[in-house]
Design a protein around this motif. Structure first.
Motif, short mmCIF file in Angstrom:
data_model
loop_
_atom_site.label_atom_id
_atom_site.label_comp_id
_atom_site.label_asym_id
_atom_site.label_seq_id
_atom_site.Cartn_x
_atom_site.Cartn_y
_atom_site.Cartn_z
N GLN A 62 33.27 15.06 -22.80
CA GLN A 62 34.06 13.99 -22.20
C GLN A 62 35.41 13.78 -22.89
O GLN A 62 35.96 12.68 -22.90
CB GLN A 62 33.27 12.66 -22.20
CG GLN A 62 31.90 12.74 -21.53
CD GLN A 62 31.98 13.25 -20.09
OE1 GLN A 62 32.76 12.74 -19.30
NE2 GLN A 62 31.18 14.26 -19.77
N ILE A 63 35.95 14.85 -23.47
CA ILE A 63 37.31 14.83 -24.00
C ILE A 63 38.20 15.55 -22.99
O ILE A 63 37.94 16.70 -22.62
CB ILE A 63 37.41 15.54 -25.37
CG1 ILE A 63 36.49 14.85 -26.39
CG2 ILE A 63 38.85 15.56 -25.86
CD1 ILE A 63 36.89 13.44 -26.74
N GLU A 64 39.25 14.88 -22.53
CA GLU A 64 40.16 15.51 -21.57
C GLU A 64 41.05 16.50 -22.30
O GLU A 64 41.61 16.19 -23.35
CB GLU A 64 41.01 14.44 -20.89
CG GLU A 64 41.88 14.99 -19.76
CD GLU A 64 42.63 13.92 -19.02
OE1 GLU A 64 43.57 14.27 -18.27
OE2 GLU A 64 42.31 12.72 -19.19
N VAL A 65 41.17 17.69 -21.75
CA VAL A 65 41.94 18.76 -22.38
C VAL A 65 43.15 19.11 -21.53
O VAL A 65 43.07 19.20 -20.30
CB VAL A 65 41.06 20.02 -22.59
CG1 VAL A 65 41.88 21.14 -23.23
CG2 VAL A 65 39.86 19.69 -23.46
N GLN B 289 40.60 24.61 -15.19
CA GLN B 289 41.24 23.57 -14.38
C GLN B 289 41.78 22.42 -15.23
O GLN B 289 41.54 21.25 -14.96
CB GLN B 289 40.27 23.04 -13.32
CG GLN B 289 39.82 24.10 -12.33
CD GLN B 289 38.89 23.56 -11.26
OE1 GLN B 289 37.99 22.77 -11.53
NE2 GLN B 289 39.13 23.96 -10.01
N VAL B 290 42.55 22.80 -16.26
CA VAL B 290 43.18 21.78 -17.10
C VAL B 290 44.68 21.76 -16.82
O VAL B 290 45.27 22.81 -16.52
CB VAL B 290 42.92 22.04 -18.60
CG1 VAL B 290 41.43 22.06 -18.89
CG2 VAL B 290 43.57 23.34 -19.06
N PRO B 291 45.32 20.60 -16.90
CA PRO B 291 46.78 20.56 -16.75
C PRO B 291 47.42 21.32 -17.91
O PRO B 291 46.97 21.20 -19.06
CB PRO B 291 47.10 19.06 -16.84
CG PRO B 291 45.80 18.35 -16.66
CD PRO B 291 44.74 19.27 -17.16
N TYR B 292 48.46 22.10 -17.62
CA TYR B 292 49.09 22.85 -18.71
C TYR B 292 50.56 23.11 -18.40
O TYR B 292 51.01 23.06 -17.25
CB TYR B 292 48.36 24.17 -18.94
CG TYR B 292 48.51 25.19 -17.84
CD1 TYR B 292 49.56 26.12 -17.84
CD2 TYR B 292 47.61 25.22 -16.77
CE1 TYR B 292 49.69 27.05 -16.84
CE2 TYR B 292 47.74 26.15 -15.76
CZ TYR B 292 48.78 27.07 -15.79
OH TYR B 292 48.92 27.99 -14.78
N LEU B 293 51.29 23.40 -19.47
CA LEU B 293 52.66 23.89 -19.38
C LEU B 293 52.67 25.33 -19.86
O LEU B 293 52.08 25.65 -20.90
CB LEU B 293 53.60 23.06 -20.26
CG LEU B 293 53.76 21.57 -19.93
CD1 LEU B 293 54.71 20.91 -20.93
CD2 LEU B 293 54.25 21.36 -18.51
N ALA B 294 53.34 26.21 -19.12
CA ALA B 294 53.43 27.61 -19.50
C ALA B 294 54.90 28.01 -19.62
O ALA B 294 55.73 27.61 -18.80
CB ALA B 294 52.74 28.49 -18.47
N PHE B 295 55.21 28.78 -20.65
CA PHE B 295 56.59 29.19 -20.91
C PHE B 295 56.67 30.71 -20.98
O PHE B 295 55.68 31.39 -21.29
CB PHE B 295 57.08 28.58 -22.22
CG PHE B 295 57.09 27.07 -22.20
CD1 PHE B 295 58.16 26.38 -21.64
CD2 PHE B 295 56.02 26.35 -22.71
CE1 PHE B 295 58.16 24.99 -21.59
CE2 PHE B 295 56.02 24.96 -22.68
CZ PHE B 295 57.09 24.28 -22.12
N GLU C 232 51.40 11.42 -20.69
CA GLU C 232 49.95 11.64 -20.61
C GLU C 232 49.19 10.90 -21.72
O GLU C 232 47.97 11.00 -21.79
CB GLU C 232 49.66 13.15 -20.71
CG GLU C 232 50.20 13.96 -19.53
CD GLU C 232 49.48 13.65 -18.24
OE1 GLU C 232 48.35 13.12 -18.30
OE2 GLU C 232 50.04 13.94 -17.15
N ASN C 233 49.94 10.20 -22.57
CA ASN C 233 49.33 9.44 -23.66
C ASN C 233 48.48 10.33 -24.57
O ASN C 233 47.33 10.02 -24.91
CB ASN C 233 48.47 8.30 -23.09
CG ASN C 233 48.13 7.26 -24.14
OD1 ASN C 233 48.89 7.03 -25.08
ND2 ASN C 233 46.98 6.62 -24.00
N VAL C 234 49.06 11.45 -24.98
CA VAL C 234 48.40 12.40 -25.87
C VAL C 234 48.87 12.19 -27.30
O VAL C 234 50.07 12.09 -27.55
CB VAL C 234 48.70 13.86 -25.44
CG1 VAL C 234 48.10 14.85 -26.44
CG2 VAL C 234 48.16 14.13 -24.05
N HIS C 235 47.93 12.14 -28.22
CA HIS C 235 48.27 11.91 -29.62
C HIS C 235 47.78 13.02 -30.55
O HIS C 235 48.06 12.98 -31.74
CB HIS C 235 47.69 10.57 -30.09
CG HIS C 235 48.19 9.40 -29.30
ND1 HIS C 235 49.46 8.89 -29.45
CD2 HIS C 235 47.59 8.66 -28.34
CE1 HIS C 235 49.62 7.87 -28.61
NE2 HIS C 235 48.50 7.71 -27.94
#
Length: 372
Positions: A32-35, A53-59, A79-82
């Motif tokens: 239950q940890i969002e990745v 199926q996780v949100p991601y940025l690709a470069f 996204e309130n990521v810390h």
């Protein structure tokens, strides 16, 4: 409380480090940890992000990622990521910049390689100075990290990998075993000797092949290498060609086969009779605990992290370059049916007790939350 984490891996490789990102993403989501993810385009890591199926940025490359540090900052804030967990030493260039523009984030770095060179240059002091915790994957690499990295000793944590013991498990269905062994070309009644891992220098396939060629031809065995043999699958083609040259024309040429990369390792490992890991310096050795979880007795090198994984009840350890010792150990295990079975049971029990993925992810989440 931490309930969202970014897995950052700017690698274009196809090895254990990249596979770990896939596995830990699955395990964290189950807990239950969002990745979320940051990766390079058209890489194995990107395919893992897509599959999970996780949100991601690709470069396109690391340079483009560095140029877009403010875009990444905005994304993390939105996204309130810390917590950002990175996996390659060169990823620290990006996390260092992120820490400068977003001091509140916590940076974790898993050192999957356990390098033996000291990293205490001005650059390294800057980059590692922005890391909140370094995670070492074995006691051996933990000792090296403490000595070689410019990080306070109490910020270096030993966190061994884990394996999903519900997926990697023994197979007790005789018909399933017979069918799979037939598919793999294993002759009926032969003792199947496996070596899982990419075919590349350092993994020890050369020592393994030479030792196999020293075995008594009257022994009923069949040897299988399971792992990529070309660049696309993580192998080294020239090394593979050299191994083929060693085997061709020998009396045992038809009893040693290279399967190449396989996606059915969870089906292959349980139908073997023993597994060899002749790597010279494994930082951890994920294939070892996968094999042990499948009830396989192990013959491994007595170097790197292997002595932490394999005890005297679950396997035999020998020198990584000692061909005669490898031949002796394999020959003895081929002859000892009861001993192999007993060691296999002990191997499975050892993984259940010390190296399950549930234990690993539980401790990882505790570390994420402890850094708040």
């Amino acid at each position: 409380m931490v309930n969202k984490v970014v897995q950052l891996c700017l690698s274009d490789g196809n090895g254990g480090m990249e596979f770990y990102v896939d596995r830990i993403t699955e395990d964290l989501k189950e807990a239950q940890i969002e990745v979320m993810g940051i990766c390079l385009e058209s890489t194995r890591v990107q395919s893992y992000m897509q599959r999970n199926q996780v949100p991601y940025l690709a470069f396109k490359d690391i340079t483009q990622a560095l140029k877009h540090v403010m875009r990444i900052r905005r994304w993390l804030i939105e996204e309130n990521v810390h917590v950002v967990h990175c996996h390659k030493s060169s990823d620290l260039r990006l996390t260092s910049l992120l820490k400068l523009v977003m001091p509140s984030i916590k940076v974790f770095y898993t050192d999957h390689m356990g390098g033996q060179r000291a990293k205490k240059s001005p650059y390294h002091r800057f980059a590692y100075g922005k890391v909140d915790r370094v995670l070492s994957i074995s006691k051996a690499t933990h000792q090296r990290n403490v000595s070689n990295l410019p990080v306070p000793r109490d910020h270096v944590i030993c966190l061994p990998h884990g394996v999903n013991i519900n997926i990697y498990r023994p197979c007790y269905d005789d018909e399933t075993v017979r069918t799979k062994r037939s598919e793999l070309g294993i002759p009926e009644g032969a003792v199947a000797i496996g070596l899982p891992g990419r075919v590349t220098p350092g993994k020890g396939q050369d020592v393994w092949v030479k030792a196999l060629l020293e075995l008594d031809p009257d022994l009923d065995f069949y040897a299988l290498s399971i792992g990529g043999t070309d660049y696309a699958s993580g192998g080294t083609e020239r090394f593979y060609t050299e191994l083929q040259a060693l085997i061709t024309g020998t009396p045992l040429a038809d009893r040693i086969t290279f399967l190449g990369h396989r996606d059915d390792l969870t089906e292959i490992l349980p139908v073997l009779d023993m597994v060899c890991i002749p790597s010279e310096n494994e930082a951890f050795g994920l294939t070892i605990i996968e094999s042990m979880a499948c009830g396989m007795p192990i013959i491994g090198s007595n170097t790197g992290s292997l002595p932490e994984l394999v005890d005297s009840a679950s396997g035999v350890l020998v020198g990584p370059h000692d061909v005669s010792a490898w031949a002796t150990a394999m020959g003895a295990m081929v002859r000892d049916d009861a001993g192999r079975e007993e060691m296999g049971r002990a191997a499975r029990a050892r993984v259940e007790q010390h190296f399950s993925n549930k234990q690993h992810v539980k401790r990882l989440i505790e570390l994420y939350r402890g850094a708040e």
